[in-house]
Design an enzyme around this catalytic site. Structure first.
Site, mmCIF file in Angstrom:
data_model
loop_
_atom_site.group_PDB
_atom_site.id
_atom_site.type_symbol
_atom_site.label_atom_id
_atom_site.label_comp_id
_atom_site.label_asym_id
_atom_site.label_seq_id
_atom_site.Cartn_x
_atom_site.Cartn_y
_atom_site.Cartn_z
ATOM 1 N N GLY A 1 31.489 14.776 -12.030
ATOM 2 C CA GLY A 1 30.087 14.605 -12.428
ATOM 3 C C GLY A 1 29.785 15.549 -13.581
ATOM 4 C CB THR B 1 30.180 21.669 -9.613
ATOM 5 O OG1 THR B 1 29.246 21.090 -8.686
ATOM 6 C CG2 THR B 1 30.691 22.951 -8.986
ATOM 7 C CB ILE B 2 24.726 20.720 -10.634
ATOM 8 C CG1 ILE B 2 24.958 19.523 -9.708
ATOM 9 C CG2 ILE B 2 24.701 20.292 -12.082
ATOM 10 C CD1 ILE B 2 23.750 18.593 -9.619
ATOM 11 C CG ASP B 3 27.163 19.785 -6.033
ATOM 12 O OD1 ASP B 3 25.986 19.522 -6.328
ATOM 13 O OD2 ASP B 3 28.027 18.917 -5.857
ATOM 14 C CD GLN C 1 19.036 17.496 -8.150
ATOM 15 O OE1 GLN C 1 19.239 18.399 -7.359
ATOM 16 N NE2 GLN C 1 19.197 16.225 -7.813
ATOM 17 C CD GLU D 1 35.534 19.136 -3.763
ATOM 18 O OE1 GLU D 1 34.600 18.399 -3.411
ATOM 19 O OE2 GLU D 1 36.525 19.356 -3.045
ATOM 20 C CG MET E 1 22.474 15.502 -6.707
ATOM 21 S SD MET E 1 23.452 15.251 -8.193
ATOM 22 C CE MET E 1 23.120 13.508 -8.517
ATOM 23 N N GLY E 2 23.923 17.786 -3.454
ATOM 24 C CA GLY E 2 24.694 18.698 -2.602
ATOM 25 C C GLY E 2 25.218 17.928 -1.412
ATOM 26 C CG HIS F 1 22.450 10.950 -11.567
ATOM 27 N ND1 HIS F 1 22.176 10.037 -10.580
ATOM 28 C CD2 HIS F 1 23.779 11.209 -11.485
ATOM 29 C CE1 HIS F 1 23.292 9.727 -9.950
ATOM 30 N NE2 HIS F 1 24.279 10.432 -10.469
HETATM 31 O O1 F6P Z 1 29.624 16.513 -7.896
HETATM 32 C C1 F6P Z 1 28.319 16.820 -8.144
HETATM 33 C C2 F6P Z 1 27.378 15.782 -7.675
HETATM 34 O O2 F6P Z 1 26.264 16.087 -8.417
HETATM 35 C C3 F6P Z 1 27.065 15.732 -6.162
HETATM 36 O O3 F6P Z 1 26.150 16.685 -5.736
HETATM 37 C C4 F6P Z 1 26.552 14.320 -6.018
HETATM 38 O O4 F6P Z 1 26.680 13.858 -4.697
HETATM 39 C C5 F6P Z 1 27.418 13.586 -6.950
HETATM 40 O O5 F6P Z 1 27.749 14.467 -7.983
HETATM 41 C C6 F6P Z 1 26.837 12.305 -7.501
HETATM 42 O O6 F6P Z 1 27.714 11.810 -8.436
HETATM 43 P P1 F6P Z 1 27.671 10.448 -9.200
HETATM 44 O O7 F6P Z 1 27.595 10.820 -10.643
HETATM 45 O O8 F6P Z 1 28.963 9.785 -8.896
HETATM 46 O O9 F6P Z 1 26.476 9.666 -8.772
#
Ligand code: F6P
Length: 341
Positions: A10, A125-127, A273, A103, A169-170, A271
């Site tokens: 992401g 990662t924003i997480d 965020q 990760e 998110m998270g 998104h």
């Molecule tokens: O990996 C970071 C993250 O922002 C998660 O918190 C979230 O569940 C996921 O990406 C969403 O990703 P996508 O871009 O596939 O919708």
């Protein structure tokens, strides 16, 4: 050296700041050359490259997203993936790789290092759930956006005498919920690390409402009611086996309204965020990570990731960063419980 660089997983604010720092120092101080691989591990897998010189990185420090593109491609889930990467890297005359990711992306970087390729990782990662670093870039920006959103929903909740549930998110780690919840003065914070009792949450909302405060519940997308299941957007999994989460806030808002009779609305930040430019903190962190990552490649210190320890940027083994997720410890939740209800 000729160094390849990619951004995977992401996207998040600060990716371009890393790319700019790597190329600027790599070219000007070390005399290296760079090649951009497009769209995460898909780039090396399919031989998708783009030029990456000083002119390409001028003026991108504050730009959101990534000029390299991103994807959740997992070369190890594709037959012959490793061999294809090897061939494409050789064909492009690449001596080493810089992988910027979370990760999953860095997990692949670790495996490639074990398979003999020279890779250095940069934690993104924003997480904020990568181990071995105090913070990842993107997190501060996400928390800032979520906090501003909480401030905004509070005023409309106050006007309408409503409760508001904000979903951030998270998937497995509640860092964004915890930090934005504290910064935004939330009345309940729910994280994936600790299952919640819906009755108790409804009770906190009621207490809050009764003393004339508009109750704000901040929930991570991966938070779970006791004995319940994750709220899924779809049943499909990505290449790393992750499900798409979303919807806990809607469900919870209905449950709160049913139990308390208080009109309750929900908002999913999603998104938002991850979009837009990085905060000053993230610009500094990304820039420092980039400067140190290119030094690590120059030193041929492969299999390492740059990390923030206190205020120092250090090198840690990729294995240490990708072994287990950094989740919110129970004591960090206990610390803030005094504000619930
Ligand atoms: O990996 C970071 C993250 O922002 C998660 O918190 C979230 O569940 C996921 O990406 C969403 O990703 P996508 O871009 O596939 O919708």
């Amino acid at each position: 050296m000729r160094i390849g660089m990619l951004t995977g997983g992401g996207d998040c604010p600060g990716l371009n700041a890393v790319i700019r720092a790597v190329v600027t120092k790599g070219v000007q101080v070390h005399g290296h050359e760079f090649v951009g691989f497009r769209d995460g591990w898909k780039g090396p897998l399919e031989g998708l490259t783009r030029p990456l010189g000083l002119a390409d990185v001028a003026g991108i420090l504050d730009h959101g997203g990534t000029i390299l593109g991103s994807s959740r491609t997992n070369p190890y889930s594709i037959n012959g993936g490793l061999d294809r990467i090897r061939t494409n890297i050789q064909n492009a005359g690449i001596d080493a790789l810089i992988a910027i990711g979370g990760e999953d992306t860095l997990g692949v970087a670790k495996k490639l290092t074990d398979d003999g390729l020279g890779v250095v990782g940069v934690p993104k990662t924003i997480d904020n759930d990568l181990s071995a670093t105090d913070y990842t870039f993107g997190f501060d920006t996400a928390v800032m956006i979520a906090t501003e959103s909480i401030d905004r929903v509070r005023t409309t909740a106050e006007s309408h005498h409503r409760a508001l549930v904000v979903e951030v998110m998270g998937r497995h780690a509640g860092w964004i919920a915890l930090h934005s919840g504290i910064a935004g003065g939330a009345n309940v914070i729910l994280v994936p690390e600790r299952e919640f009792d819906v009755e108790q949450v409804a009770g906190w909302v009621r207490t809050c409402f009764d003393r004339g405060v508009a109750p704000i519940v901040v929930t991570a997308e991966g938070a779970l009611p006791i004995g319940g299941a994750e709220s899924l957007k779809t049943d499909s999994l990505d290449a790393f086996g992750h499900s798409r989460l979303g919807g806990i806030a809607n469900w919870l808002a209905d449950e709160i309204e049913k139990r308390t009779g208080i009109e309750t609305r929900s908002v999913v930040l999603g998104h938002l965020q991850r979009g837009g430019g990085p905060t000053a903190f993230d610009r500094v962190l990304s820039t420092r990570f980039g400067l140190h990552a290119v030094d690590a490649v120059h030193d041929k210190d492969f299999g390492m990731m740059v990390a923030l320890h206190g205020t120092d940027i250090v090198r840690v083994p990729l294995a240490e960063a990708t072994g287990t997720l950094k989740t919110v410890p129970p004591e960090r939740m206990s610390e803030v419980e005094v504000f619930f209800g």
